[in-house]
Design a protein around this motif. Structure first.
Motif, short mmCIF file in Angstrom:
data_model
loop_
_atom_site.label_atom_id
_atom_site.label_comp_id
_atom_site.label_asym_id
_atom_site.label_seq_id
_atom_site.Cartn_x
_atom_site.Cartn_y
_atom_site.Cartn_z
N MET B 1 0.85 -1.20 0.00
CA MET B 1 0.00 0.00 0.00
C MET B 1 0.89 1.24 0.00
SD MET B 1 -3.23 -0.82 0.09
CE MET B 1 -4.39 0.00 1.18
N LEU B 2 1.11 1.77 -1.19
CA LEU B 2 2.01 2.91 -1.33
C LEU B 2 1.39 4.17 -0.77
CD1 LEU B 2 2.97 2.41 -5.07
CD2 LEU B 2 4.08 1.46 -3.06
N ILE B 3 2.27 5.10 -0.40
CA ILE B 3 1.83 6.47 -0.13
C ILE B 3 2.60 7.38 -1.08
CG2 ILE B 3 1.84 8.34 1.53
CD1 ILE B 3 1.47 6.38 3.73
N GLU B 14 -2.89 7.70 -0.04
CA GLU B 14 -2.70 6.26 -0.02
C GLU B 14 -3.09 5.69 -1.38
OE1 GLU B 14 -5.27 3.48 2.07
OE2 GLU B 14 -3.69 3.34 3.57
N GLU B 15 -2.54 4.53 -1.65
CA GLU B 15 -2.78 3.88 -2.94
C GLU B 15 -4.26 3.78 -3.30
OE1 GLU B 15 -0.19 0.52 -3.15
OE2 GLU B 15 -1.32 -0.34 -4.79
N THR B 16 -5.10 3.51 -2.29
CA THR B 16 -6.53 3.36 -2.57
C THR B 16 -7.18 4.69 -2.96
OG1 THR B 16 -6.94 3.62 -0.22
CG2 THR B 16 -6.90 1.38 -1.07
N THR B 74 11.78 -2.30 -4.19
CA THR B 74 11.66 -2.00 -2.75
C THR B 74 10.53 -1.04 -2.46
OG1 THR B 74 13.12 -0.10 -2.92
CG2 THR B 74 14.16 -2.22 -2.51
N ASN B 75 9.90 -0.51 -3.50
CA ASN B 75 8.84 0.49 -3.34
C ASN B 75 9.35 1.80 -2.74
OD1 ASN B 75 6.58 -0.59 -4.53
ND2 ASN B 75 6.16 -1.90 -2.77
N GLU B 76 10.64 2.03 -2.81
CA GLU B 76 11.17 3.33 -2.42
C GLU B 76 10.67 4.37 -3.43
OE1 GLU B 76 15.37 3.25 -1.93
OE2 GLU B 76 15.55 5.42 -1.83
N VAL B 77 10.23 5.51 -2.92
CA VAL B 77 9.72 6.57 -3.80
C VAL B 77 10.78 7.67 -3.87
CG1 VAL B 77 7.91 8.25 -4.17
CG2 VAL B 77 7.36 6.02 -3.19
N ARG B 99 20.97 7.72 -4.97
CA ARG B 99 20.51 6.55 -4.21
C ARG B 99 20.74 5.25 -4.96
NH1 ARG B 99 14.77 7.94 -1.64
NH2 ARG B 99 15.01 10.17 -1.30
#
Lengths: 657, 112
Positions: B1-3, B14-16, B74-77, B99
């Motif tokens: 669940m990404l932000i 949030e993703e939703t 890794t879902n790093e933003v 990074r």
């Protein structure tokens, strides 16, 4: 006979008797009992039948990792299959039935499978039911469907209600043992919003049972003092009976709160699913004791050494009068000492290590307990309950040295940290050779949106086992988390001191005895729930299922409701040995949420029945209705498709004449 | 669940509350282009293990489309930015290079 002891049971309220039903029979327990402890107190050791061979089974644990003691609870709209007796709290009117047998628990026709076990090895279904093809559809599949499955599926509509709840916090701590409490104290003192959750109803974890001493007082007193300190902080919230079910991306956590399972049905929701966003998560989830793999280790009366302590200390229940203890580490000596203190007999303590144990072993010997080092159990005797064991040398192949009568066997194969929540979102593990366990690798944790690790482990979940180390680790982790969230050096409460007896190092024992013959190996259970034995995993390796994930699916090791909490490490150690590889290179299977099964109702929450998908109506809905509209579904809407005249079908109405 | 943070309204969503719009920075090949270019534009998409640029819509917020740079592993933003550009902005590229040393920005030509 298992029975209630005259005294003891720190979680019991003996002034409050409770009456419940098991297989239609009315039994008595006390407030504070679990279903499993109450059954044991009533002399009901036999609690279920195994999945494949229908072998008689009883409890092996006292907590959420229980594979055997599964029950059907309630009836009709409140029916629930596969409830663990060890985590089901007793209440007045509880109605439990054992499952997986026909016609009764004591006499089960399916037990014929056990006699045929040589013909039913791993992968039996894949080999047997291939040919001829038409038989699959008409004979094999219906037959297997009939025989398969644990428990029964509910038939009636669920009468309970469920809800979702959204929460936000800075630091979320999963696990209310001493590590979780200490971490909460530190994070709370640093001023963060803290949410602390504990899956059971009591706080303090194992420490009060194991007789730990913290800051010069018994662990229970320290726990109560810490709870009072936490309650005095307005920024710290704690919830019992709430499990951290899963950790997901960017600090999203599911908490599963059981609101009404411990009481007769009443108003209000039964389960609440917490959808939490946390800045940082600390998992203080403790560790699970591993069974030892010796022949007959699944018989009723064979139990984890730590669980036996739980039953005595928490619920004042003994499983039998004569307990043989078998171990490869020092911790199980605590069970021997506790049994002695309760006035029960320990005919022998079998330590597989040739060198024996440390300070606790000396204490046990001083109490007059016979300790045999470098020895093992060749096999457990008995049918529906343990009647004795055959002693042999651990280094040998299982030749009997002596037969010892007993009615309980307490085993301890070392401890595995509960790394599930750490691993759900990509946290990696590292093999600890000295303690023979996979523990979290802090260098390769799950990362959040900013690329930094957002989960830390504290206490036994990090792979430290002594009380002093657990507290020190919790303190250090919580301080690091507070600093990471920008608290500077927090004004942390002092690190509590905890004396710990000198322990001798554990020695991994994956098979007992180490050169066990095929006959013994084919009776040495790895996975109790799915009836997977040492010989099955070895067969899978022989047949080329070398990847741990393939071996799991071929043998069903580590599947079903307990997801291999007891069996995984033992199973992959056997696999590694068979492949001639070392354990870390074989690796573990993937840990997936939820930690223990959660109800489908809680996942749906309020979205059921009419509000599952609310019907949307156009402004003219009433008019349409009054004029005989035949409506068609258009997404969430119902729109008039045609207006029917008298005596007209829909088809006629839309067909040009 | 990404932000993800919407660069327009500034809200962390949030993703939703968002809707995903697939790969960013596609160059459109419309009528008159040759078949190969058109096929690539229509069908071919990157599926990288690592840095990826995506389109997102602040569906339950301001309603605008925006871009995000995310690590698919890794879902790093790494950052979110305006949709009114045809390539990731230079400061963001710098952040990603810092990074993920050794990473090279993909060519922003069409699909694959």
């Amino acid at each position: 006979m298992s029975t209630r002891l005259a005294a003891g049971g720190r979680l019991l309220d003996r002034t409050q008797p409770v009456s419940f039903k098991f297989n239609g029979k009315r039994l008595k327990g006390y407030a504070g009992d679990t279903l499993a402890s109450a059954l044991l107190a009533n002399g009901q050791l036999l609690m279920g039948r195994s999945f494949k061979y229908h072998r008689p089974r009883s409890v092996v644990t006292a907590d959420a990792s229980e594979p055997n003691a599964l029950f059907n609870l309630g009836k009709e709209g409140r029916f629930e299959p596969n409830a663990r007796g060890t985590t089901t709290e007793l209440f007045d009117g509880l109605d439990a039935r054992s499952q997986n047998h026909f016609p009764s628990l004591d006499y089960d026709i399916g037990a014929v499978n056990a006699a045929l076990s040589k013909a039913l090895p791993a992968g039996f279904y894949y080999k047997m039911f291939m040919h001829p093809r038409p038989l699959w559809k008409h004979i094999y599949a219906p037959f297997i469907r009939q025989a398969a499955g644990l428990g029964q599926a509910p038939k009636a509509r669920d009468e309970d209600i469920y809800e979702h709840y959204y929460a936000f916090c800075d630091v979320l701590i999963v696990g209310g043992g001493v590590a979780g409490l200490q971490a909460a104290r530190v994070a709370g003192a640093a001023g963060f919003d803290v949410l602390l959750m504990e899956q059971s109803r009591f706080w303090g974890g194992r420490a009060p049972v194991d007789g730990a001493e913290i800051d010069g007082m018994p662990a229970e007193a320290w726990v109560n003092e810490t709870l009072a300190a936490l309650d005095a902080m307005p920024n710290v919230k704690r919830r019992a009976r709430m499990m951290g079910a899963g950790v997901y991306d960017h600090g999203y956590v599911l908490g599963y709160e059981r609101l009404a399972d411990h009481d007769a049905p009443g108003p209000g929701p039964r389960h609440r699913l917490w959808r939490i966003r946390a800045q940082h998560i600390i998992t203080a989830t403790g560790a699970i004791e591993r069974p030892l793999s010796f022949a007959g280790n699944d018989k009723p009366g064979v139990i984890l050494a730590s669980a036996l302590r739980d039953y005595i200390a928490n619920w004042g229940v003994s499983l039998g009068d004569r307990t043989v203890i078998v171990t490869n580490n020092d911790d199980a000596y605590r069970t021997a000492l506790m049994l002695k203190e309760a006035g029960l007999d320990v005919p022998v303590l079998i330590d597989a290590r040739a060198g024996g144990g440390g300070a606790l072993a000396d204490e046990a010997k001083a109490k007059g307990i016979r300790v045999e080092t470098g020895k093992a159990i060749a096999k457990v005797k008995g049918g529906k309950r343990v009647t004795g064991i055959e002693l042999c040398a651990q280094a040998g192949e299982g030749a009997k040295l002596e037969e010892i009568a007993c009615d309980v066997v307490a085993m301890s194969g070392g401890w595995s940290p509960v790394v599930h929540l750490w691993s759900h979102c990509g946290g990696k593990l590292v093999w600890d050779e000295a303690q023979a366990m996979f523990k979290p690798d802090p260098e390769r944790g799950p990362v959040g949106a900013d690329g930094a690790t957002f989960v830390s482990t504290a206490g036994a979940a990090s792979g430290v086992l002594s009380t002093a180390d657990v507290l020190a680790d919790a303190q250090a982790q919580a301080i690091a988390v507070a600093q990471g969230l920008g608290a500077g050096v927090p004004d942390a409460p002092a690190l509590p001191s905890a004396p710990e007896p000198n322990a001798a190092p554990m020695e991994p024992v994956w098979m007992m005895p180490q050169g066990a013959s095929y006959a013994l190996r084919s009776k040495a259970w790895l996975d109790f729930q799915n009836d997977v034995k040492v010989s099955d995993v070895q067969l899978a390796a022989q047949e080329g299922f070398e990847s741990v994930e393939h071996a799991k699916r071929y043998t069903t090791l580590g599947m079903a409701t307990d997801q291999g909490k007891l069996s995984n490490i033992n199973g992959l150690a056997i696999l590694a040995r068979e492949l001639g590889a070392d354990i870390p290179s074989v690796g573990t299977t993937t840990f997936r949420p939820p930690y223990t099964p959660i109800s489908m109702g809680s996942i749906a929450g309020e979205a059921r029945g009419k509000i599952f998908q609310p019907l949307r109506k156009p402004p003219l809905h009433g008019w349409h209705e009054a004029h005989g509209a035949h409506r068609e579904p258009v997404g969430h809407w119902r729109r008039p498709y045609c207006f029917l005249r008298e005596e007209e079908t829909v088809e006629e109405a839309v067909t040009p004449t | 669940m990404l932000i993800l943070q919407c660069p327009y309204c500034g809200e962390a969503k949030e993703e939703t509350e968002l809707s995903a719009g697939g790969q960013a920075h596609l160059k459109r090949y419309g009528p008159g282009s040759d078949d190969e270019d058109f096929t690539a534009y229509l069908f071919h998409r990157e599926n990288p293990k690592g840095v990826h640029f995506e389109r997102w819509r602040c569906a339950h917020g301001c309603g605008k489309w925006f871009h995000a740079a995310r690590c698919t592993m890794t879902n790093e933003v790494f950052g979110t930015y305006s949709a009114q550009v045809s390539a990731p902005p230079e400061p963001l590229i710098k952040v990603i290079r810092q990074r993920r040393p050794g990473w090279r920005p993909p060519s922003m030509e069409g699909g694959a």
